[in-house]
Each structure stands twice: as C-alpha cells, then as structure tokens.
Design an enzyme around this catalytic site. Structure first.
Site, PDB file in Angstrom:
ATOM      1  N   THR A   1       0.833  -1.234   0.015  1.00 48.24           N
ATOM      2  CA  THR A   1      -0.151   0.047   0.074  1.00 48.24           C
ATOM      3  C   THR A   1       0.870   1.299  -0.086  1.00 48.24           C
ATOM      4  O   THR A   1       1.735   1.294   0.391  1.00 48.24           O
ATOM      5  CB  THR A   1      -0.961   0.051   1.067  1.00 48.24           C
ATOM      6  N   ASP A   2       0.260   2.378  -0.470  1.00 47.85           N
ATOM      7  CA  ASP A   2       0.950   3.753  -0.469  1.00 47.85           C
ATOM      8  C   ASP A   2       1.050   4.105   0.893  1.00 47.85           C
ATOM      9  O   ASP A   2       2.011   5.148   1.366  1.00 47.85           O
ATOM     10  CB  ASP A   2       0.137   4.809  -1.214  1.00 47.85           C
ATOM     11  N   GLU A   3       0.591   3.327   2.103  1.00 50.29           N
ATOM     12  CA  GLU A   3       0.585   4.049   3.404  1.00 50.29           C
ATOM     13  C   GLU A   3       2.012   3.604   3.812  1.00 50.29           C
ATOM     14  O   GLU A   3       2.332   4.272   5.101  1.00 50.29           O
ATOM     15  CB  GLU A   3      -0.693   3.561   4.106  1.00 50.29           C
TER      16      GLU A   3
ATOM     17  N   TYR B   1      -1.561  -0.518  11.052  1.00 48.56           N
ATOM     18  CA  TYR B   1      -1.900  -0.829   9.786  1.00 48.56           C
ATOM     19  C   TYR B   1      -0.720  -0.637   8.959  1.00 48.56           C
ATOM     20  O   TYR B   1      -0.157  -1.803   8.245  1.00 48.56           O
ATOM     21  CB  TYR B   1      -3.102  -0.537   9.030  1.00 48.56           C
TER      22      TYR B   1
ATOM     23  N   LYS C   1       2.106  -3.311   7.459  1.00 47.19           N
ATOM     24  CA  LYS C   1       2.174  -3.673   5.927  1.00 47.19           C
ATOM     25  C   LYS C   1       3.699  -3.402   5.475  1.00 47.19           C
ATOM     26  O   LYS C   1       4.371  -4.252   4.596  1.00 47.19           O
ATOM     27  CB  LYS C   1       1.310  -2.791   5.102  1.00 47.19           C
TER      28      LYS C   1
END
Ligand code: NAD
Ligand code: TYD
Length: 344
Positions: free
Chosen positions: A126-128, A151, A155
């Site tokens: 994810t971009d997060e 979260y 990841k």
C-alpha cells in the site's frame, strides 16, 4: 497454465482480482485461500463459484501446515498475497490481528514459497507504507518507508520481510503498492462504501477533521490489471507503485459521491479526526507506466461508478450493515456524531 494461490481472495480486491484473471485468461487456475474474517465474504465470489478454474479453501495464512497442504494439493506455482487486516481505524482500536496476519502470516507464506520453490511470490502492499507525503512530492519506490499507523507499520514490516527473502534466499518476489482502491464488494467501513451506503439511507457522512486530507482514489479494476501486468512483465525483486497520479481531497470525493447519488451536501458532518491521520498520500507511477499500464478511470469516474454500484446492489451491503457492523459503527462514530455540528 498458471496455478495461483490468492490469499485473502474473499475480500474486496482479492475477489475483484479473481474475476479479472478468470475473465482475461482461459489457462489459469485460481485457488482462493481465506480465513473469512469479518471482511471475508463468499458473496463476493458468487459470480465465479461454478467456474471449474476456481476453488475456495478456508484457512489462515498463519497456519503453515494448512498453507502447505493447499499449495501441494493444487500444484500452486504462484502466491499473490492479499490477506491482511486492512482498516486503519480498527488498527488504532486493536492492532493485534494486524501484526499477526501481516507480519507472521507473510513470513509463513514466504517460508512455504521458499520450501516449494515457487515461481513467484507477489505481495500486495500500500501507499500508506510511505507515510504522510508533503505537498509537491510524490513517493517513489526507492523512498524509505515511514509508516505512521499500526496498519501501515504492519504492511511495511511485511514488505521488508518479502524483500529480505529475495535478497537472502533468492526468492522470486515482486511487490505492488496500491493507493486507495474503490469499487464493487468493498466492506462498508472504508470511506467510499461507508459514505455511499449512508447517503443512500439519508444518514450523515462523518468526515474526519477538516476533510482536506488527500488520497488517490483508484478503481479496483485498474489495480487488478496492474497486478496482472507485474506478474507477467514485472522485474523480480522490484517494487511497483500503482495509483492514479491524481490526488483528491476527501471533501471533493464526498461531493462527487453525493452528486452521483442525488443527495444533498447537508449530509456532511465534520467529526473528531483520526489520531495520527496522514494528510496526504501521492504516488509516482512512472515505473509501472513504463511496463505499459495506465489508469483506465479518472478518480471522478471511479467514485461516481462506485457510488452507483452500491445504489444498485443493496442485496450485498444491507446484510453486512445490519450485523456486527452496528457495534463497530457505534464504537467508532456514536460519540463523534452526537457531538458533531451540522454544516451551517
Ligand atoms: P479486505 O479487508 O477487503 O480483505 C482482506 C481479506 O483477507 C479478507 O477476505 C479476510 O478474510 C482475509 N484475511 C484476513 N486475515 C487472514 C488470515 N490470517 N489468513 C487468511 N485470510 C485472511 O482487504 P482489501 O481491501 O481487499 O485489501 C487486500 C490487500 O490489499 C491488503 O493486503 C491491503 O493491505 C492491500 N491494499 C488495500 C488497499 C485498499 O484501498 N483497500 C489499497 C492498497 C493495498
Ligand atoms: P479509509 O477509507 O479508511 O482509507 P485510508 O485511511 O486507508 O486512506 O479513509 C480514506 C480517507 O477518508 C482518509 O483520509 C480518512 C477519511 N475518512 C473519513 O473522513 N471518515 C470516515 O468515516 C472514514 C472511514 C475515513
């Protein structure tokens, strides 16, 4: 013939990936391996349930014996790992399962991929993992990870493990880092399906803080296309960002959604912000575009099309929103909405 284990394939993106692959290729088999947590839903896979190229196996990615049994029984050559706990707000309430599934579970999958000498292990990231991105910048694949929610940290940890298995053991891995996906079958805790289903019912839309946070809202089909491309043409050992290249403020997203559903702006409520809320994500997508991919939807098209899918598919979301979801909604939004001021 490619035999793919789609872990987490009963969730939102995984189920869309299964359709995408079955509709595009005759010569692939897809084995969905999924624990069926609150977010896993076999309704998402109803359209393919009778397809002989599709099989469902219920299992936890943290259970090595079960993963091995599935890989052996179905002669798997590729793992595409979608399995994760995925909602930032839930990770703030209770991070335990996030760490368990994304860190330990990813490790188990990597061990199995190594033991069986699989052709490819692909990690859905994810971009997060890049954290908040200041205005004027876009995250590139070689940027350092700087996750800021439990979260995102779970990841990013998984990405580090995946890379370590490539460097140390030569495991043929690839990683894609997607932006905020939207489309059919997204659990209505995420902002677009939550707001669409609330708006359909004339309920308030709880916008965190000033609503000026920015996200790249991407149609899930475009993301699935990019994952397939990376499986076919991506370079082993590499990371690919998959976004739209266009960030949209949350309030602008809400306006597109309300217009698509013919609902008034007066449904907007500004509520207490999420702790540690990342204000902006932005991806540099040149690397995946160089492989021959480009987004098939503008963010406006993706948001409006998605809103209308929820309007036309109440059978899918009404049963979800009437179950355990109600307790979650009260814990997450009850107090916030009771103390929120309506728009002037
Ligand atoms: P989702 O929450 O809809 O689905 C997750 C699926 O994983 C569910 O079917 C669940 O039952 C399954 N699962 C959870 N723990 C498991 C375990 N221990 N063993 C086996 N299965 C398990 O999530 P999603 O939105 O489809 O996201 C899929 C992947 O894409 C995730 O890895 C997520 O981090 C990543 N991602 C999501 C987005 C997004 O906008 N939704 C964006 C970028 C990346
Ligand atoms: P979300 O769908 O949870 O994705 P993520 O936090 O992983 O990007 O949220 C998208 C954006 O919408 C994010 O800036 C938080 C905001 N948001 C709200 O304003 N209200 C809500 O009720 C939710 C769930 C999200």
């Amino acid at each position: 013939m490619r035999n793919i284990l789609v872990t987490g394939g009963a969730g939102f993106i995984g189920s869309n990936f299964v359709y995408y692959m079955l509709s595009r290729y005759d010569d692939c088999r897809l084995v969905v391996y999924d624990k069926l947590t609150y977010a896993g839903n076999l309704d998402n896979l109803l359209p393919v349930q009778d397809d002989p190229r599709y099989t469902f196996v219920r299992g936890d990615i943290c259970d090595r014996a079960d993963v091995e049994a599935a890989v052996r029984a179905h002669a798997i050559d590729t793992i595409v790992n979608f399995a994760a706990e995925t909602h930032v707000d839930r990770s703030i309430m209770d991070p335990d399962a996030f760490i368990q599934t994304s860190v330990y579970g990813t490790y188990v999958l990597l061990e199995v991929a190594r033991a069986f000498g699989l052709e490819r292990y692909h990690q859905i990231s994810t971009d997060e993992v890049y954290g908040h991105v200041p205005a004027g910048r876009s995250s590139r694949e070689e940027d350092k990870v700087d996750p800021r929610s439990p979260y995102a940290a779970s990841k990013a940890s998984a990405d580090l493990l995946v890379n370590a298995y490539h460097v140390t053991y030569g495991l043929p891995i690839t990683i894609t880092r997607g932006s905020n996906n939207i489309g059919p079958y997204q659990y209505p805790e995420k902002v677009v399906p939550l707001f669409a289903t609330n708006a359909i019912d004339h309920l308030p839309l709880p916008v965190y803080g000033d609503g000026r946070q920015m996200r790249e809202y991407q149609h899930v089909r475009d993301h699935c296309e990019a994952i397939d491309l990376v499986l076919r043409r991506g370079q082993v050992g590499e990371v690919y960002n998959v976004g739209t290249g266009v960030e949209v403020e949350n309030l602008a997203m809400v306006e597109i959604l309300l217009d698509a559903l013919d609902r008034p702006r007066s449904l907007i409520r500004h509520v207490t912000d999420r702790p540690g809320h990342d204000r902006r994500y932005s991806l540099d997508i040149h690397k995946i575009m160089a492989l021959g991919w480009e987004p098939g939807h503008t963010p406006e098209e993706a948001i409006a099309e998605t809103a209308r899918w929820y309007r036309d598919n109440e059978w899918w979301w009404r049963k979800i929103k009437s179950g355990a979801f109600r307790e979650y909604y009260e814990a997450q939004y009850g107090e916030r909405l009771r103390t929120a001021a309506p728009l002037p």
